[in-house]
Design an enzyme around this catalytic site. Structure first.
Site, PDB file in Angstrom:
ATOM      1  N   LYS A 111      42.984  37.526  36.655  1.00 28.13           N
ATOM      2  CA  LYS A 111      43.262  36.086  36.769  1.00 28.13           C
ATOM      3  C   LYS A 111      42.290  35.289  35.903  1.00 28.13           C
ATOM      4  O   LYS A 111      41.179  35.756  35.597  1.00 28.13           O
ATOM      5  CB  LYS A 111      43.199  35.595  38.213  1.00 28.13           C
ATOM      6  CG  LYS A 111      41.817  35.632  38.883  1.00 28.13           C
ATOM      7  CD  LYS A 111      41.053  34.330  38.798  1.00 28.13           C
ATOM      8  CE  LYS A 111      39.592  34.495  38.653  1.00 28.13           C
ATOM      9  NZ  LYS A 111      38.481  34.049  39.067  1.00 28.13           N
ATOM     10  N   ASP A 118      39.138  35.597  46.549  1.00 29.69           N
ATOM     11  CA  ASP A 118      40.175  35.635  45.516  1.00 29.69           C
ATOM     12  C   ASP A 118      41.317  36.603  45.849  1.00 29.69           C
ATOM     13  O   ASP A 118      42.324  36.637  45.153  1.00 29.69           O
ATOM     14  CB  ASP A 118      39.576  36.082  44.160  1.00 29.69           C
ATOM     15  CG  ASP A 118      38.782  34.976  43.484  1.00 29.69           C
ATOM     16  OD1 ASP A 118      38.901  33.814  43.922  1.00 29.69           O
ATOM     17  OD2 ASP A 118      38.057  35.276  42.520  1.00 29.69           O
TER      18      ASP A 118
HETATM   19  P1  ATP Z   1      35.428  37.579  40.625  1.00 31.68           P
HETATM   20  O1  ATP Z   1      36.064  36.917  39.452  1.00 31.68           O
HETATM   21  O2  ATP Z   1      36.356  37.710  41.839  1.00 31.68           O
HETATM   22  O3  ATP Z   1      34.065  37.068  40.968  1.00 31.68           O
HETATM   23  P2  ATP Z   1      34.604  39.666  38.900  1.00 31.68           P
HETATM   24  O4  ATP Z   1      35.736  39.931  37.961  1.00 31.68           O
HETATM   25  O5  ATP Z   1      33.534  38.781  38.399  1.00 31.68           O
HETATM   26  O6  ATP Z   1      35.203  39.104  40.251  1.00 31.68           O
HETATM   27  P3  ATP Z   1      34.538  42.455  39.606  1.00 31.68           P
HETATM   28  O7  ATP Z   1      35.110  43.052  38.372  1.00 31.68           O
HETATM   29  O8  ATP Z   1      35.417  42.384  40.800  1.00 31.68           O
HETATM   30  O9  ATP Z   1      33.938  41.010  39.326  1.00 31.68           O
HETATM   31  O10 ATP Z   1      33.212  43.279  39.909  1.00 31.68           O
HETATM   32  C1  ATP Z   1      32.095  42.760  40.614  1.00 31.68           C
HETATM   33  C2  ATP Z   1      31.271  43.934  41.183  1.00 31.68           C
HETATM   34  O11 ATP Z   1      32.008  44.535  42.224  1.00 31.68           O
HETATM   35  C3  ATP Z   1      30.995  45.023  40.172  1.00 31.68           C
HETATM   36  O12 ATP Z   1      29.648  44.969  39.802  1.00 31.68           O
HETATM   37  C4  ATP Z   1      31.331  46.342  40.869  1.00 31.68           C
HETATM   38  O13 ATP Z   1      30.219  47.154  41.058  1.00 31.68           O
HETATM   39  C5  ATP Z   1      31.899  45.959  42.227  1.00 31.68           C
HETATM   40  N1  ATP Z   1      33.269  46.479  42.471  1.00 31.68           N
HETATM   41  C6  ATP Z   1      33.773  46.759  43.670  1.00 31.68           C
HETATM   42  N2  ATP Z   1      35.042  47.170  43.589  1.00 31.68           N
HETATM   43  C7  ATP Z   1      35.397  47.121  42.301  1.00 31.68           C
HETATM   44  C8  ATP Z   1      36.605  47.424  41.589  1.00 31.68           C
HETATM   45  N3  ATP Z   1      37.699  47.854  42.222  1.00 31.68           N
HETATM   46  N4  ATP Z   1      36.619  47.226  40.261  1.00 31.68           N
HETATM   47  C9  ATP Z   1      35.504  46.774  39.639  1.00 31.68           C
HETATM   48  N5  ATP Z   1      34.341  46.503  40.241  1.00 31.68           N
HETATM   49  C10 ATP Z   1      34.275  46.666  41.567  1.00 31.68           C
END
Ligand code: ATP
Length: 287
Positions: A13, A139
């Site tokens: 997203k 989210d």
């Molecule tokens: P948001 O935009 O919701 O804040 P994000 O894209 O910034 O999310 P994610 O890619 O979800 O962040 O990853 C954040 C942390 O969560 C990572 O450092 C990772 O260790 C952990 N994590 C837990 N589950 C997952 C997953 N399925 N895929 C990727 N990272 C994950």
């Protein structure tokens, strides 16, 4: 015939708008966001296991595969809540950059809930899955619903809205890790001079106005991340200079996206970024 193996896509997203209204007593922030999906997705494969266990694998080595993984947490939650005594093997083909502000983990959790609802014939409605998803992260409900939505509360109160006009989305992620909790922790709502306008963005989307949408992009968390990480500002400046029509940081960052309506401009923006940023993706808006 019994369904034993299924596939789900978990798209990334972006936030076309992210506003923070106030800090709440429970520690969360009251937000207003306009979120939409882009055509960059993780792929999940879910397969029944003969033993009662959740097993996760992925082709990337740097994410947790235990209870820390949101897909694992989603499987555990739905399994326990509905008393399912069966096991599942989930393979996570990660395509969305990790910790990027693109809700990769949340989208994996949402895809897991959708998928296990099918695999285990639970017959839960989208509304029921969204309520379950809210327990995993702010989210997740949006990632279950998909499309384009206005999110309120801590992000879980959703209203589906008009999709954005079709365009190209260029995503650039600098090689830094930004913690969402850290950014919100440093954010001071009283110091904000201007809030982005939700009504103006809704109006631009309902008119399918590409230029209107670009004019209304706004993310108040940029004030924290851009000051802390000059490379994020540098990417924004580069996209603007190369001719992207609208440029914004997604979520708490560090990914920056550029919107471009004409294909001819895409290569120019892409090439300008590739000079100093390794992770650059060109995708379409999912409308
Ligand atoms: P948001 O935009 O919701 O804040 P994000 O894209 O910034 O999310 P994610 O890619 O979800 O962040 O990853 C954040 C942390 O969560 C990572 O450092 C990772 O260790 C952990 N994590 C837990 N589950 C997952 C997953 N399925 N895929 C990727 N990272 C994950």
């Amino acid at each position: 015939m019994k369904l034993t193996k299924i596939y789900e896509k978990a798209p990334a997203k972006i936030n076309l708008l992210l506003d923070v209204l106030r800090k709440r007593e429970d520690g969360f922030h009251e937000v207003e966001m306009i979120m939409t999906m882009v055509d960059l997705a993780d792929r999940l494969e879910m397969e029944e296991l003969p033993r009662d266990q959740i097993v996760l694998s992925s082709q990337v080595g740097f994410i947790p595969l235990d209870e820390k993984n949101l897909a694992f947490q989603a499987a555990k939650l739905i399994k326990e809540r509905y008393g399912v005594k069966r096991g599942v093997y989930i393979h996570l083909d990660k395509q969305i950059p990790v910790a990027a502000g693109l809700a990769g983990g949340s989208s994996d959790a949402a895809a897991t809930l959708r998928g296990l609802n099918r695999l285990w014939n639970l017959e839960l409605s989208t509304d029921e899955l969204e309520v379950l998803g809210a327990e995993l992260g702010s989210d997740v409900p949006f990632c279950i619903r998909g499309g384009t939505a206005l999110a309120r509360g801590r992000g879980e109160k959703l209203e589906s809205i008009s999709p954005p006009p079709q365009c190209w989305v260029i995503l650039a992620k600098p090689p830094i890790n930004v913690s969402t909790a850290d950014v919100y922790g440093k954010f001071r709502v009283n110091e904000l001079k201007k809030h982005p306008s939700i009504p103006d963005m809704l109006d631009a989307l309902s008119r399918q106005s590409f230029s209107g949408m670009c004019d209304c992009l706004g993310n108040v968390l940029e004030s924290v991340t851009l000051n802390r990480y000059p490379e994020v500002r540098q990417i924004k400046d580069c996209m603007v200079k190369a001719g992207a029509d609208g440029v914004l940081m997604s979520g708490s960052g560090p990914t920056v996206f550029g919107l471009v309506s004409k294909e001819i401009k895409v290569a120019r923006v892409y090439n300008a970024l590739r000079g100093f940023c390794k992770e650059v993706y060109v995708v379409r808006m999912l409308t």
